[in-house]
Motif scaffolding. Structure first.
Motif, mmCIF file in Angstrom:
data_model
loop_
_atom_site.group_PDB
_atom_site.id
_atom_site.type_symbol
_atom_site.label_atom_id
_atom_site.label_comp_id
_atom_site.label_asym_id
_atom_site.label_seq_id
_atom_site.Cartn_x
_atom_site.Cartn_y
_atom_site.Cartn_z
ATOM 1 N N VAL A 214 46.329 40.956 48.265
ATOM 2 C CA VAL A 214 45.401 41.688 49.125
ATOM 3 C C VAL A 214 43.956 41.371 48.761
ATOM 4 C CG1 VAL A 214 45.150 43.866 47.822
ATOM 5 C CG2 VAL A 214 45.077 43.881 50.325
ATOM 6 N N CYS A 215 43.669 41.128 47.493
ATOM 7 C CA CYS A 215 42.303 40.749 47.100
ATOM 8 C C CYS A 215 41.920 39.398 47.702
ATOM 9 C CB CYS A 215 42.183 40.714 45.584
ATOM 10 S SG CYS A 215 42.018 42.346 44.830
ATOM 11 N N GLU A 216 42.855 38.469 47.719
ATOM 12 C CA GLU A 216 42.589 37.174 48.353
ATOM 13 C C GLU A 216 42.322 37.360 49.843
ATOM 14 O OE1 GLU A 216 44.645 32.755 48.988
ATOM 15 O OE2 GLU A 216 45.747 34.337 47.948
ATOM 16 N N ASN A 229 33.987 39.435 42.502
ATOM 17 C CA ASN A 229 34.289 40.068 41.216
ATOM 18 C C ASN A 229 35.200 41.281 41.375
ATOM 19 O OD1 ASN A 229 32.570 38.311 39.623
ATOM 20 N ND2 ASN A 229 30.839 39.373 40.572
ATOM 21 N N LEU A 230 36.157 41.194 42.264
ATOM 22 C CA LEU A 230 37.090 42.295 42.451
ATOM 23 C C LEU A 230 37.885 42.519 41.175
ATOM 24 C CD1 LEU A 230 38.475 41.696 46.052
ATOM 25 C CD2 LEU A 230 36.937 43.501 45.308
ATOM 26 N N TYR A 231 38.074 43.792 40.873
ATOM 27 C CA TYR A 231 38.812 44.163 39.667
ATOM 28 C C TYR A 231 40.307 44.020 39.884
ATOM 29 C CZ TYR A 231 41.267 47.260 36.437
ATOM 30 O OH TYR A 231 42.162 47.769 35.532
ATOM 31 N N LEU A 232 40.967 43.340 38.953
ATOM 32 C CA LEU A 232 42.422 43.277 38.902
ATOM 33 C C LEU A 232 42.856 43.609 37.488
ATOM 34 C CD1 LEU A 232 43.251 40.003 40.879
ATOM 35 C CD2 LEU A 232 43.930 42.307 41.521
ATOM 36 N N PRO A 233 43.885 44.420 37.302
ATOM 37 C CA PRO A 233 44.428 44.659 35.962
ATOM 38 C C PRO A 233 44.821 43.320 35.328
ATOM 39 C CG PRO A 233 45.414 46.157 37.538
ATOM 40 C CD PRO A 233 44.628 45.155 38.342
ATOM 41 N N ALA A 234 44.788 43.250 34.020
ATOM 42 C CA ALA A 234 45.059 41.989 33.317
ATOM 43 C C ALA A 234 46.370 41.353 33.734
ATOM 44 C CB ALA A 234 45.046 42.249 31.806
#
Length: 237
Positions: A214-216, A229-234
């Motif tokens: 979804v970020c893509e 710079n969207l946040y994604l968990p590690a």
């Protein structure tokens, strides 16, 4: 006889009051949260339990990215359409992610044809576009068994509905976010590693598959506007 008629009248009145008090589309669910928003979210996620659980299970993904989760468990496309203005348009986001259809297939409010489900989804898309909101239209995620509707065989019905959604998205130049191939198992449901019931994703599924996807899609739709710079968990990177 008069006593019977009086009792009947009282029962009708009570039912009428109950019906008037019922918030069928659940406008009240997010009324307070919407009022408390300090600024417009970049993206609103409109959906059912799959979206509802997502925001609850991984709140940092939403808050750190200025996303707003507006999923309500059990809702059909009809209920989402009714509350779309309050829970999406009035929040003035740049984009909306629409994930709808699971509970239509499950017949939560009775039978609805795939074409009418698509019509409700199209109406949401049209409302968004008319208000300057970009649309990301998701495939219905796979399910092989509905725990609450075991008499229904959903796998092929979901595939058929997804064909309609995809065709509409392509014809109207809307980004179609196809979760289905990345999530389905040989039975047409979510695999055991990603779900306890073949229908609802677990946290690992959200983070490993759905969040990067979804970020893509958001990055493509908004063309880099605050999406680099969207946040994604590690574990999702």
């Amino acid at each position: 006889m008069k006593r019977i008629l009086l009792c009947a009248a009282m029962c009708v009145a009570a039912l009428s009051v109950s019906a008037q008090q019922k918030d069928w589309a659940q406008f009240g669910r997010y009324a307070e949260a919407n009022a408390k928003l300090a600024s417009a979210p970049d993206v609103v996620f409109m959906g059912n339990s799959i979206t509802d659980n997502w925001a609850r299970m991984d709140p940092d993904f939403f808050t750190k990215n200025n996303f707003a989760g507006r999923g309500i468990s059990g809702q059909t496309s009809s209920e989402m359409l009714v509350r779309f203005r309050r829970d999406v348009i009035d929040l003035h986001p740049k984009a909306v992610v629409i994930l709808s259809g699971t509970n239509d297939v499950a017949q939560n409010n009775g039978y609805i044809s795939p074409e009418n489900t698509l019509g409700n989804i199209i109406s949401m898309c049209e409302l968004a576009k008319a208000n300057g909101i970009k649309v990301i239209l998701c495939s219905v995620t796979p399910t092989s068994v509905f725990g609450w509707r075991r008499e229904i065989e959903p796998a092929q019905k979901i595939r058929d509905l997804n064909k309609l959604i995809k065709a509409y998205a392509e014809q109207n130049k809307i980004l179609y976010l196809d979760y289905y191939p990345a999530l389905t198992d040989e039975k047409g449901g979510l695999p055991a590693k990603w779900s306890n019931d073949t229908c609802h994703p677990n946290l690992e599924c959200y983070r490993a598959v759905m969040e990067p996807m979804v970020c893509e899609a958001i990055g493509k739709t908004l063309k880099g506007k605050r999406t680099k710079n969207l946040y994604l968990p590690a574990e999702a990177k």
